[in-house]
Each structure stands twice: as structure tokens, then as C-alpha cells.
Design a protein around this motif. Structure first.
Motif, PDB file in Angstrom:
ATOM      1  N   GLY A  26       0.771  -1.229   0.000  1.00 24.72           N
ATOM      2  CA  GLY A  26       0.000   0.000   0.000  1.00 24.72           C
ATOM      3  C   GLY A  26       0.801   1.278   0.000  1.00 24.72           C
ATOM      4  N   LYS A  27       2.129   1.177  -0.066  1.00 31.45           N
ATOM      5  CA  LYS A  27       2.980   2.372  -0.060  1.00 31.45           C
ATOM      6  C   LYS A  27       3.880   2.395  -1.291  1.00 31.45           C
ATOM      7  N   ILE A  28       4.278   3.603  -1.679  1.00 33.29           N
ATOM      8  CA  ILE A  28       5.209   3.756  -2.802  1.00 33.29           C
ATOM      9  C   ILE A  28       6.583   3.269  -2.349  1.00 33.29           C
ATOM     10  N   ALA A  29       7.073   2.227  -2.992  1.00 36.76           N
ATOM     11  CA  ALA A  29       8.329   1.601  -2.563  1.00 36.76           C
ATOM     12  C   ALA A  29       9.528   2.046  -3.406  1.00 36.76           C
ATOM     13  N   ALA A  30       9.285   2.355  -4.689  1.00 36.87           N
ATOM     14  CA  ALA A  30      10.398   2.742  -5.561  1.00 36.87           C
ATOM     15  C   ALA A  30       9.858   3.511  -6.753  1.00 36.87           C
ATOM     16  N   LEU A  50      -0.388  10.951 -11.239  1.00 36.26           N
ATOM     17  CA  LEU A  50      -0.348  12.049 -10.281  1.00 36.26           C
ATOM     18  C   LEU A  50      -0.824  11.548  -8.921  1.00 36.26           C
ATOM     19  N   PRO A  51      -0.400  12.219  -7.848  1.00 35.13           N
ATOM     20  CA  PRO A  51      -1.000  11.906  -6.548  1.00 35.13           C
ATOM     21  C   PRO A  51      -2.475  12.285  -6.565  1.00 35.13           C
ATOM     22  N   SER A 371       1.814  13.467  -2.574  1.00 36.05           N
ATOM     23  CA  SER A 371       2.903  13.586  -3.554  1.00 36.05           C
ATOM     24  C   SER A 371       3.410  12.200  -3.906  1.00 36.05           C
ATOM     25  N   LEU A 372       4.084  12.117  -5.044  1.00 36.42           N
ATOM     26  CA  LEU A 372       4.709  10.848  -5.458  1.00 36.42           C
ATOM     27  C   LEU A 372       6.060  10.760  -4.761  1.00 36.42           C
ATOM     28  N   THR A 373       6.040  10.272  -3.538  1.00 36.67           N
ATOM     29  CA  THR A 373       7.228  10.226  -2.702  1.00 36.67           C
ATOM     30  C   THR A 373       7.364   8.828  -2.118  1.00 36.67           C
TER      31      THR A 373
END
Length: 465
Positions: A26-30, A50-51, A371-373
Motif C-alpha cells: 500500500g505504499k510507494i516503494a520505488a 499524479l497523486p 505527492s509521489l514520494t
């Protein structure tokens, strides 16, 4: 909840790049080119990632009166709304679903619902909205709309002494109701949060505001409210407090970095300084401000003062739409008419950052979404850049914000769970929702509000009309 988006377009500081985005648990990993596929592979070719945006202020249950309330200023519009407002909890459930669908298909992954409560069925109302938002999977911030003064108290008295009917529920009972709602429904990790949300200075006592501050501090809740939406409210604040509403809320301690304030049309320079100093968030609702003749909020002044600003659709009968991209477009270019120096105008990229990260900041979620972080929760929207409304190819974000995108949202994930695929909501049956909304309503063009007839003369007199 693991997937990898391959060869997708994302924005960079100086343009765009094609890359892969990997989501794990569920999280942005890379975020990098040529990543190994983890989980499901998603084809991002000819798509923009986009976020998710935040629909940072709406009233979902107003959906049942969209398109029918005549052109009236807020104070009379409210009277008209409430004269025909009787709802049941099933209608609350359906309108929350409809609000969520429209938000998702216009780029939103979060919604702040300043939820109008059915008298005597307040917790049941909240239960119905929670049920809808959990079913569809959007990230929901439910802000039960509360007040402890009657409708006529929201209109300035002018030179007349006026008595108002006492509100049907006491301040203490209202605060106890919100505390019970927190106990039952506040589950941020499950995607549902409760906010304290007095409707505004026009219909709320200081005791209600201070009680909400205490609840907010005890349970670490965000705060929400309308603020100085109309000229009448500016006049009323002077009558009630002898100062601006912003100064008064600062003295009470209501403002802060967990506080979001809808509208903020009639603020002065000192008010703006206070919002910046307290790190409060302004939620810009341009369409309802225009629809109700409330005015044009000084958004560029807020931005110059470093006040955090984001966007909301507002309710579906004061805007009559829940198209977040429409609110972002109008909320950006409207201000080209208020500031001659074009260097201050809002660019499309700035608008999308306001809608995503700005919305997250107002909800104390900037470390989690917006954000895409790497490390942030995967609240993501994938746009189809081959959609006719986004062609011919120029600047993708420019097309998205300045155009009139239709059917442009391809996929949506909230907390890594996909809830829109190939432009279709996957978690509920939207055709059944359409049929329910149709069957439970009827064509209606002529309605006369008895309350508007009762209070209109005083309103016109006190407003100098």
C-alpha cells in the motif's frame, strides 16, 4: 496491494520523465526506470500518474437538491435548502456514494464531507456515510456539521433587536454526540477519520467552538469550518464580536495547522496574516462562491502570504457538481482577473500541487499522502493521455487543468487498493447507483420556500438592497 506501473509519465521539476513506480503493502516503494515487477504489472504507457487530489470541502447529502435551488445568496439559499431537506439514511448513503464516484472520476482520492445530520438520527446519518465511503474505498474525512444557534441567527440584526428560536439541541448534547461519533467511527488507519466541524461563527456559540477545540486536542482530530463566506457574515462578526471573525477564532484558539477553513472570501490583510501565522488552511470553493454570489476569495494574496490553499467542490446544490477538475480549473484561472501581475497567476502545476499536497496539509496528512514520494501511501490517479479531451499532445498537466477533461481517469488506487480500472469504479455497481438515484427522485421545477418568504425582507434591508 503490490503492483508495478511500468513506463508511466510523471512530472519532474523541469518537465516530465518516463519511469516505473513500485507499490508494496500500500505504499510507494520505488520510483525509477526498469524496475523489476513486484505484484501485478500495470501498463503506464501513454498515461500520466499524479497523486490523488483532495475534495477538501463538500456536503454530500445536498445531492438531492442539485439543480433546483434558485439564484439566491447563501443566507436565503440555506433557508430554501432546509425547507426541502428532509432525508432518510438510505438517501444519505446513496448521495455519499454518488459524491465519491464523481470525486474519484475527476482525480480525487480523498473527500472531506461536512455532513448535514438528520435531526434525531445523527449517529445513524454518520453510519450511513461511513458505510458508503468504506464500500467504495475512497479516503473519507467525515466532518459532522454542527451548530447550536437557529438559522435566523446567521443574518445580521442591523439596527433591529431580534429574538431567535433556541436551537433544538443543546451545546453539551452536540459535543457529546461528536465524541460518540469519534468513538464509533474514527479509524484513520482504515481510511475513515472524524473531524470536529462547527458550521461557522454565524450559527455557533463560543462554547461550541471551545468544546470542539477540547475534543480536537484530546483525540488528535482535525478541525473544519466555514469562514466568512459572505458579506453578511462579515457584518455579523462585527455585531457579535466587535472584531473580525478571524481575530475572534484566533483568540479562542481554533486556528492552527490542523484547521481547514472553507471559502474565506471576506478577509482583510490582518486576517490573512493571522492565517499565515497559525498555519491554517484555506479551502477554495470557487464554483459555489460564484453560484451564490458570495464573492471571489483573494486566493493570490493568500498564496503570497504563504497560506496553504487547496480546493473543494462544496455541496452538490451550491455548486451542483462534484467535478474536482472543474473546481481546480475555475479556482485557478478566475484569479487572472483579480491580479494584473501575471507572475502571480496560478500555473497548472501549482494547481495540481495545491489540490493534492495542499489538501493533505490541511488534514495533517502531508507526511502520508499528496505527492509521489517513496514511503507515502499509494493514493494515486492514472490519466489516459490518449483521451480525446487530452489531445492533441502538448503539456499533459496543462491539458488536464486548463482543458475540460472527460473520461480521462483510467485508474485510481487508495492506500494501494485499486478502486477504478479502465475508467470504471470497481468496488460498487455504478449502474445500480444511477438507477437508485433516478427512482428515488422526480422531475421538479417549481418550489416556494416559506422560510425565504419570511426572512427575505429583513435580509434585503440589512444588506442595503
Amino acid at each position: 496491494m503490490n503492483f508495478t506501473i511500468k513506463n508511466v509519465l510523471i512530472s519532474t521539476d523541469d518537465g516530465y520523465t518516463t519511469t516505473d513506480v513500485q507499490v508494496v503493502d500500500g505504499k510507494i516503494a520505488a520510483i525509477a526506470p526498469h524496475l523489476d515487477i513486484v505484484g501485478t504489472a500495470v501498463n503506464g504507457e501513454h498515461k500520466l500518474l499524479l497523486p490523488g487530489f483532495v475534495n477538501a470541502h463538500t456536503h454530500s447529502s445536498e445531492k438531492w437538491q442539485r439543480g433546483i435551488i434558485p439564484p439566491l445568496p447563501l443566507e436565503l439559499w440555506l433557508a430554501h435548502l432546509y425547507d426541502f431537506a428532509p432525508l432518510d439514511t438510505e438517501k444519505v448513503y446513496l448521495s455519499a456514494l454518488g459524491t465519491a464516484v464523481e470525486t474519484l472520476l475527476s482525480g480525487g482520492t480523498s473527500v472531506v464531507d461536512h455532513l448535514v445530520l438528520i435531526p434525531g438520527e445523527e449517529l445513524e446519518t454518520i453510519t450511513a456515510a461511513v458505510r458508503a465511503y468504506r464500500e467504495i474505498g475512497i479516503r473519507a474525512f467525515i466532518a459532522p456539521l454542527i451548530q447550536d444557534e437557529s438559522l435566523t441567527a446567521g443574518i445580521p440584526s442591523g439596527e433591529n433587536e431580534r429574538n431567535h428560536e433556541p436551537y433544538f439541541r443543546s451545546t453539551a448534547e452536540t459535543l457529546a454526540l461528536i465524541e460518540e461519533a469519534v468513538r464509533q467511527f474514527h479509524r484513520p488507519d482504515a481510511g475513515v477519520s472524524i473531524l470536529v466541524a462547527p458550521t461557522g461563527i454565524q450559527l455557533c456559540s463560543d462554547a461550541l467552538f471551545t468544546g470542539c477545540i477540547e475534543l480536537s486536542d484530546r483525540y488528535n482530530l482535525c478541525r473544519h469550518s466555514h469562514l466568512l463566506e459572505t458579506k453578511a457574515q462579515e457584518k455579523l462578526a462585527q455585531e457579535k464580536y466587535g472584531c473580525s471573525a478571524v481575530e475572534h477564532l484566533k483568540r479562542l484558539g481554533y486556528l492552527g495547522d490542523r484547521t481547514s477553513l472553507a471559502h474565506c472570501v471576506w478577509l482583510n490583510e490582518l486576517d490573512i496574516e493571522i492565517l499565515a501565522e497559525t498555519q491554517s488552511t484555506v479551502v477554495h470553493n470557487p464554483l459555489s462562491n460564484l453560484r451564490l454570489g458570495s464573492g471571489i476569495a483573494p486566493i493570490l494574496k493568500y498564496r503570497q502570504a504563504q497560506v496553504n490553499v487547496t480546493f473543494g467542490c462544496d455541496g452538490a446544490s451550491s455548486n451542483d457538481s462534484q467535478d474536482l477538475l472543474e473546481a481546480i480549473k475555475i479556482g485557478s484561472i478566475l484569479h487572472n482577473t483579480t491580479e494584473r501581475d501575471y507572475q502571480y497567476w496560478i500555473t497548472p502545476r501549482q494547481a495540481t500541487e495545491m489540490a493534492a499536497l495542499g489538501g493533505a496539509k490541511g488534514l495533517n496528512m502531508a507526511d502520508k499522502i499528496g505527492s509521489l514520494t517513496i514511503g507515502k501511501q499509494a493514493d494515486l490517479v492514472l490519466y489516459d493521455l490518449t483521451s480525446l479531451s487530452l489531445l492533441p499532445r502538448t503539456d499533459p498537466i496543462g491539458l488536464l487543468v486548463l482543458g475540460r477533461p472527460t473520461n480521462a481517469v483510467d485508474s485510481v488506487w487508495v492506500n494501494g487498493k485499486q478502486i477504478v480500472a479502465n475508467g470504471q469504479v470497481t468496488t460498487i455497481n455504478v449502474d445500480e447507483l444511477r438507477q437508485e438515484l433516478f427512482q428515488r427522485s422526480q422531475w421538479n421545477t417549481q418550489r416556494q420556500s416559506p422560510t425565504v418568504a419570511e426572512i427575505e425582507a429583513h435580509y434585503r434591508a440589512v444588506m442595503g438592497l
